[in-house]
Write an enzyme that holds these catalytic residues in place. Structure first.
Site, PDB file in Angstrom:
ATOM      1  N   PHE A 126       0.847  -1.228  -0.078  1.00  0.00           N
ATOM      2  CA  PHE A 126      -0.004  -0.036  -0.006  1.00  0.00           C
ATOM      3  C   PHE A 126       0.782   1.216  -0.086  1.00  0.00           C
ATOM      4  CE2 PHE A 126      -2.939  -3.107   1.530  1.00  0.00           C
ATOM      5  CZ  PHE A 126      -4.112  -2.838   0.824  1.00  0.00           C
ATOM      6  N   HIS A 155      -7.832  -7.754   8.942  1.00  0.00           N
ATOM      7  CA  HIS A 155      -8.379  -6.784   8.059  1.00  0.00           C
ATOM      8  C   HIS A 155      -9.308  -7.236   7.182  1.00  0.00           C
ATOM      9  CE1 HIS A 155      -5.075  -3.724   8.889  1.00  0.00           C
ATOM     10  NE2 HIS A 155      -5.997  -3.784   9.865  1.00  0.00           N
TER      11      HIS A 155
END
Length: 371
Positions: free
Chosen positions: A130, A221
Site C-alpha cells: 500500500f 483486516h
C-alpha cells in the site's frame, strides 16, 4: 480506541490526564496587574565608569539570584539542586542474535511462535503493497481525485461515493498470485507444531493457499471470500460482486436499496450522499471494527515465546499495537524481517534488514529447510 502505544503506556503508568476547564464567565478573570513605577530620568551628563572590575558586582548579582550571598567560594554546594545530580547513562539493550534465533528454531526451543505479517510478504507474488513510494497502491490513485489516498478504503467515503473503490477493485481485488517463500515458511512453522498464530493484515488469502489452516490464521483486516450489505449485513457472493465490478455497475442489496438495484457510474456525474444497500467485500474499511477473532486472540501475544514480524510498516492501529509491550512482553524475543524498521526499539530485538524473500531463504538454508 487508543491511537498511540506510547500514550497507552503513559496513561497506564500515570493515570488519565485531566485538564482544568476554563470558565467563560467574567467573574473568574484574574485581577489586573498593578502599574509599573515610572523609570527615573537618565542623566546623560553622568560619566560611566568603564574600568575593569574584579567581578564583585557580578558575584553580588549571582548571590541575589541564586541565594548564595554570604557564602565563601566553593561553599554551599549542598544547597545547589544540581550538585547531587549524577548522570545515569541509558541501560544497554538486551540483545537477541541471529544465532540464538537459529538455535531456538532448530532445537524447537520456540514452541509458541506468533507471526505478524503485512502486504510486504505478498509483493513477490505480484501483489503491490500500500505505502511504497511509486509502486504501492496509494501512489497509483492520484487520477481518482480522492481527498487523500486512504479515502478509497474509508466506509463513510464509500457510502457517499463508491465509484473510486469500484475502479480500484477492477484490478486490485482481481489480482492472483502464488504463495511466496514467506507464506510457505509460516506453513512450515505450523507443520513443525511451532506456530501459535499468524496475525495478518493481508486480504489476499495466500496463507490459506499455501496450506495454513484457517484456525491458525487471524485475518485482522478481513478477506475477499465473501461480501455483505453495509446496511443490513446480509451476505452476498464475492463472485457476484466481481461481476458487477467488471460490468461497471453498483452492486446493491435489493431489500435496502431503491427498486433499481444497479446503476452505472456514468448515470450520475455528482456522487450522491444517500446510497443505500451498497455491497462490499468482507474487508475491513477504516471506520469499521476489526473482526471478533482479532480481539479474542490478541491475548495470545502474552503467551508467545517468539514473535516474528514481516512486511508491515505498523502504521495502522490497532494491529500495530500487538508489538507494544502492553501485549508483547519485553522479555519475548522479537524478530523484524523488513526493508526498514518502523520504529521498534526494545530488548531482545533482532532486525533482519532487506528483502523479505532473501532473508527467509537465508534462514531456511541455515536451518536445512526446503520450502
Amino acid at each position: 480506541y487508543i491511537a498511540s502505544p506510547a500514550l497507552a503506556r503513559f496513561t497506564r503508568h500515570f493515570g488519565d490526564i485531566k485538564f482544568g476547564r476554563r470558565s467563560n464567565t467574567a467573574t473568574t478573570t484574574s485581577p489586573p496587574m498593578p502599574p509599573m513605577p515610572p523609570m527615573p530620568p537618565i542623566d546623560e551628563s553622568e560619566e560611566v565608569d568603564e574600568s575593569p572590575t574584579d567581578g564583585a558586582a557580578e558575584d553580588t548579582y549571582a548571590a541575589a539570584l541564586f541565594g548564595t550571598q554570604g557564602e565563601e567560594d566553593g561553599d554551599g554546594d549542598d544547597d545547589d539542586p544540581m550538585a547531587s545530580y549524577v548522570y545515569t547513562p541509558p541501560r544497554p539493550r538486551i540483545p537477541f542474535t541471529r544465532d540464538e534465533l537459529l538455535t531456538g528454531l532448530r532445537t524447537k526451543q520456540f514452541q509458541k511462535i506468533v507471526v505478524l505479517t503485512g502486504a510486504g510478504i505478498s509483493v513477490a507474488a505480484g501483489i503491490p503493497d500500500f505505502r511504497s513510494p511509486g509502486t504501492g497502491l496509494y501512489s497509483r490513485l492520484a487520477e481518482l481525485g480522492l481527498p487523500f489516498a486512504e479515502a478509497v478504503f474509508h466506509l463513510q467515503f464509500f457510502r457517499s461515493n463508491p465509484f473510486p473503490f469500484y475502479e480500484v477493485a477492477k484490478w486490485f481485488l482481481t489480482l492472483e498470485g502464488q504463495p511466496t517463500k514467506a507464506h510457505r515458511w509460516i506453513r512450515h512453522l505450523h507443520q513443525q507444531q511451532q506456530l501459535l498464530r499468524n496475525f495478518t493484515q493481508n486480504i489476499d488469502g495466500l496463507e490459506l493457499v499455501a496450506g495454513l489452516p484457517e484456525d491458525a490464521l487471524i485475518q485482522a483486516h478481513g478477506h475477499m471470500r465473501t461480501a455483505h450489505c453495509i446496511d443490513c449485513h446480509r451476505p452476498y457472493s464475492m463472485a457476484s460482486f466481481l461481476e458487477h465490478v467488471q460490468a461497471g455497475q453498483l452492486y446493491r442489496c435489493a431489500p435496502c436499496s431503491a427498486p433499481t438495484s444497479t446503476s452505472s457510474p456514468d448515470e450520475s456525474s455528482t456522487p450522491s450522499s444517500t446510497y443505500q444497500g451498497l455491497i462490499k467485500p468482507d474487508i475491513v474499511f477504516f471506520g469499521e471494527s476489526l473482526p471478533p477473532s482479532f480481539n479474542a486472540n490478541a491475548e495470545l501475544m502474552a503467551e508467545a515465546d517468539l514473535v516474528i514480524v514481516m512486511g508491515t510498516s505498523l502504521k495502522v492501529f490497532p494491529f500495530a499495537m500487538l508489538v507494544d509491550t502492553m501485549f508483547c512482553p519485553a522479555t519475548t524475543p522479537l524478530v523484524l524481517i523488513n526493508r526498514e524498521n518502523p520504529g521498534i526499539l526494545r530488548d531482545r530485538f533482532l532486525f533482519l534488514e532487506g528483502d523479505i524473500e532473501t532473508n527467509v531463504q537465508a534462514l531456511c538454508d541455515d536451518l536445512g529447510v526446503t520450502l
